[in-house]
Design an enzyme around this catalytic site. Structure first.
Site, PDB file in Angstrom:
ATOM      1  N   GLY A 113       2.499   5.359  -1.521  1.00  0.00           N
ATOM      2  CA  GLY A 113       2.105   5.757  -0.217  1.00  0.00           C
ATOM      3  C   GLY A 113       1.612   7.037   0.019  1.00  0.00           C
ATOM      4  O   GLY A 113       0.733   7.546   0.914  1.00  0.00           O
ATOM      5  N   ASN A 114       2.145   8.062  -0.725  1.00  0.00           N
ATOM      6  CA  ASN A 114       1.675   9.466  -0.727  1.00  0.00           C
ATOM      7  C   ASN A 114       0.049   9.654  -1.090  1.00  0.00           C
ATOM      8  O   ASN A 114      -0.514  10.765  -0.894  1.00  0.00           O
ATOM      9  CB  ASN A 114       2.499  10.189  -1.740  1.00  0.00           C
ATOM     10  CG  ASN A 114       2.380  10.107  -3.256  1.00  0.00           C
ATOM     11  OD1 ASN A 114       2.398   8.849  -3.626  1.00  0.00           O
ATOM     12  ND2 ASN A 114       2.461  11.121  -3.946  1.00  0.00           N
ATOM     13  N   LYS A 233      12.043  -8.246   5.824  1.00  0.00           N
ATOM     14  CA  LYS A 233      11.061  -7.335   5.794  1.00  0.00           C
ATOM     15  C   LYS A 233      10.706  -7.014   7.404  1.00  0.00           C
ATOM     16  O   LYS A 233      10.136  -7.648   8.080  1.00  0.00           O
ATOM     17  CB  LYS A 233      10.119  -7.687   5.308  1.00  0.00           C
ATOM     18  CG  LYS A 233       8.932  -6.264   5.074  1.00  0.00           C
ATOM     19  CD  LYS A 233       9.404  -5.272   4.106  1.00  0.00           C
ATOM     20  CE  LYS A 233       8.177  -4.181   4.032  1.00  0.00           C
ATOM     21  NZ  LYS A 233       8.702  -3.216   3.288  1.00  0.00           N
ATOM     22  N   LYS A 317       4.561  -4.822  -2.839  1.00  0.00           N
ATOM     23  CA  LYS A 317       3.311  -4.177  -3.512  1.00  0.00           C
ATOM     24  C   LYS A 317       3.487  -4.128  -4.916  1.00  0.00           C
ATOM     25  O   LYS A 317       2.387  -4.181  -5.707  1.00  0.00           O
ATOM     26  CB  LYS A 317       2.695  -2.998  -2.824  1.00  0.00           C
ATOM     27  CG  LYS A 317       3.827  -1.829  -2.642  1.00  0.00           C
ATOM     28  CD  LYS A 317       3.054  -0.604  -2.153  1.00  0.00           C
ATOM     29  CE  LYS A 317       3.999   0.608  -2.137  1.00  0.00           C
ATOM     30  NZ  LYS A 317       4.140   1.082  -3.522  1.00  0.00           N
ATOM     31  N   LYS A 379      10.243  -1.034  -8.019  1.00  0.00           N
ATOM     32  CA  LYS A 379       9.178  -0.552  -9.008  1.00  0.00           C
ATOM     33  C   LYS A 379       9.728  -0.927 -10.525  1.00  0.00           C
ATOM     34  O   LYS A 379       8.935  -1.359 -11.393  1.00  0.00           O
ATOM     35  CB  LYS A 379       8.949   0.906  -8.880  1.00  0.00           C
ATOM     36  CG  LYS A 379       8.304   1.541  -7.585  1.00  0.00           C
ATOM     37  CD  LYS A 379       8.322   2.902  -7.258  1.00  0.00           C
ATOM     38  CE  LYS A 379       7.420   3.253  -6.204  1.00  0.00           C
ATOM     39  NZ  LYS A 379       7.706   2.426  -4.848  1.00  0.00           N
TER      40      LYS A 379
END
Length: 417
Positions: A113-114, A233, A317, A379
């Protein structure tokens, strides 16, 4: 002379003489990569009634420096090949000449996101574009190393959240769109920003010959995935209790209280089974294109009687990125985030930074609860999934250390046992 060959071809491209001239153009183009041909190329440009070489390539070439001429020569080569295709309608006669992808590894890069939005920013287009340009510098460095074929995926949380807010605010004026459509919209928007920035950065380095393309990507999920029976979610805006009850009754939404801040809709987060557009992505990568795909985890679809149908859900994602890497045959999977390495006992006195984990070690750390849910846990799971499926190495690193991570000098590697 190159100019005369192309000019003759242009003059009779609709006559029976075309075939004879194709060979002449091919022979001239074979030597075009040589810097000594610059004067001839410039002269030819004036004779052919086609678009001229871009001015900035001329400026670089005329500067006279050997390295500058070589850089501009590559751009000139790409420019003339585009002319050749326009005039002849044939395949590229220099396909893979001097630019073989043999030996290159395909890497799927998952932008965190960054890369799009920094903490404290409002999310204006200008803010996001500036952030994307910084990410594009890192991505361009990978491409220009001539070591990697690049597939890029990205998150879309804040962007799709804003689309849902816009849906809510304008629902009395225009019909709101379902979540799968909002996901598709965000893929196009973010893909455009990455395309624009990466193309411009590469162009500034003399590489106008590398196409960058976004593929609006559907991801197949199982309609019987348990997640559909247990939505977790949170998405969209906060509602009052009364609004939440109304939406539950009118639309059948699952709405839950969110940490005392209000009520929010929750949707399923099913596991990705396959990238629907995988063959198209493979072809694009093989042709030398940089591909942006499966943004935001992809558009979730189910298949019934051979027909795809979009569903309102959110695919993680990182797990979708691992599936993308597997489906396109990538050797490397690189997740870029806002930390330099994976850490055990994160933000405690016993914190330990890891430079390398085997699949078995990573699986054990996951079971021991070392990684935060919704943050580092998916992740690490995605990296384990990729390596177990046959990938060479998965990596987690900070955006600023992307190239160093691929070279083994930064980040955390997840490898086979």
């Amino acid at each position: 002379m190159l100019g005369s060959a192309v000019a003759r071809l242009a003059a009779c491209k609709r006559t029976g003489k075309q075939a004879k001239l194709l060979k002449a153009v091919h022979e001239e183009l074979e030597d075009l990569a040589c810097p000594e041909r610059f004067d001839e190329c410039f002269a030819a440009d004036k004779r052919v009634n086609l678009a001229p070489v871009p001015a900035h390539h001329r400026v670089v070439a005329e500067a006279g420096a050997k390295k500058a001429k070589q850089t501009a020569c590559r751009a000139m080569e790409a420019h003339w090949l585009r002319k050749w295709r326009l005039v002849s309608g044939k395949e590229n006669p220099m396909k893979n000449k001097g630019r073989s992808s043999m030996g290159k590894k395909t890497v799927v890069v998952a932008l965190g996101g960054n890369a799009l939005l920094q903490p404290g920013q409002k999310g204006t287009f200008e803010e996001q574009m500036e952030n994307v340009y910084h990410a594009a510098e890192q991505l361009a460095a990978m491409v220009l190393s001539e070591k990697y074929r690049l597939v890029i995926t990205h998150g879309n949380g804040p962007q799709v959240g804003n689309l849902l807010l816009q849906n809510e605010a304008a629902k009395h004026l225009v019909p709101p769109m379902p979540m799968d459509v909002c996901g598709a919209e965000s893929q196009g928007m973010i893909g455009y920003m990455i395309q624009q920035a990466l193309h411009n950065v590469l162009s500034q380095r003399g590489r106008t010959d590398i196409p960058v393309v976004t593929v609006v990507t559907r991801v197949l999920v199982d309609k019987n995935d348990p997640a559909f029976q247990n939505p977790t979610k949170p998405v969209g805006p906060f509602y009052t209790k009364e609004e939440a009850q109304r939406l539950r009754a009118e639309k059948g939404w699952h709405v839950v209280e969110d940490a005392g801040r209000g009520w929010r809709r929750v949707v399923p987060s099913p596991n990705p089974k396959a990238i629907v557009e995988r063959e198209a992505i493979r072809l694009l990568v093989a042709s030398g294109a940089i591909v942006i795909a499966s943004g935001g985890g992809g558009i979730p679809v189910i298949q019934e009687d051979g027909v795809y149908r979009g569903v309102e859900a959110v695919i993680d994602k990182d797990l979708a990125g691992a599936r993308l890497a597997e489906d396109v045959g990538a050797q490397l999977f690189l997740i870029l985030t806002d930390v330099d390495r994976v850490r055990l006992s994160f933000r405690t006195p016993n914190e330990v930074a890891l430079s390398r984990m085997t699949v078995s070690e990573a699986t054990r750390y996951l079971a021991e609860g070392h990684f935060a849910k919704g943050s580092m846990e998916p992740k690490v799971k995605a990296c384990v999934q990729f390596v177990e499926a046959g990938g060479e190495i998965a990596l987690i690193a900070s955006l600023n250390q992307a190239t160093a991570a691929l070279e083994g000098r930064a980040g955390t590697q997840i490898v086979r046992d």
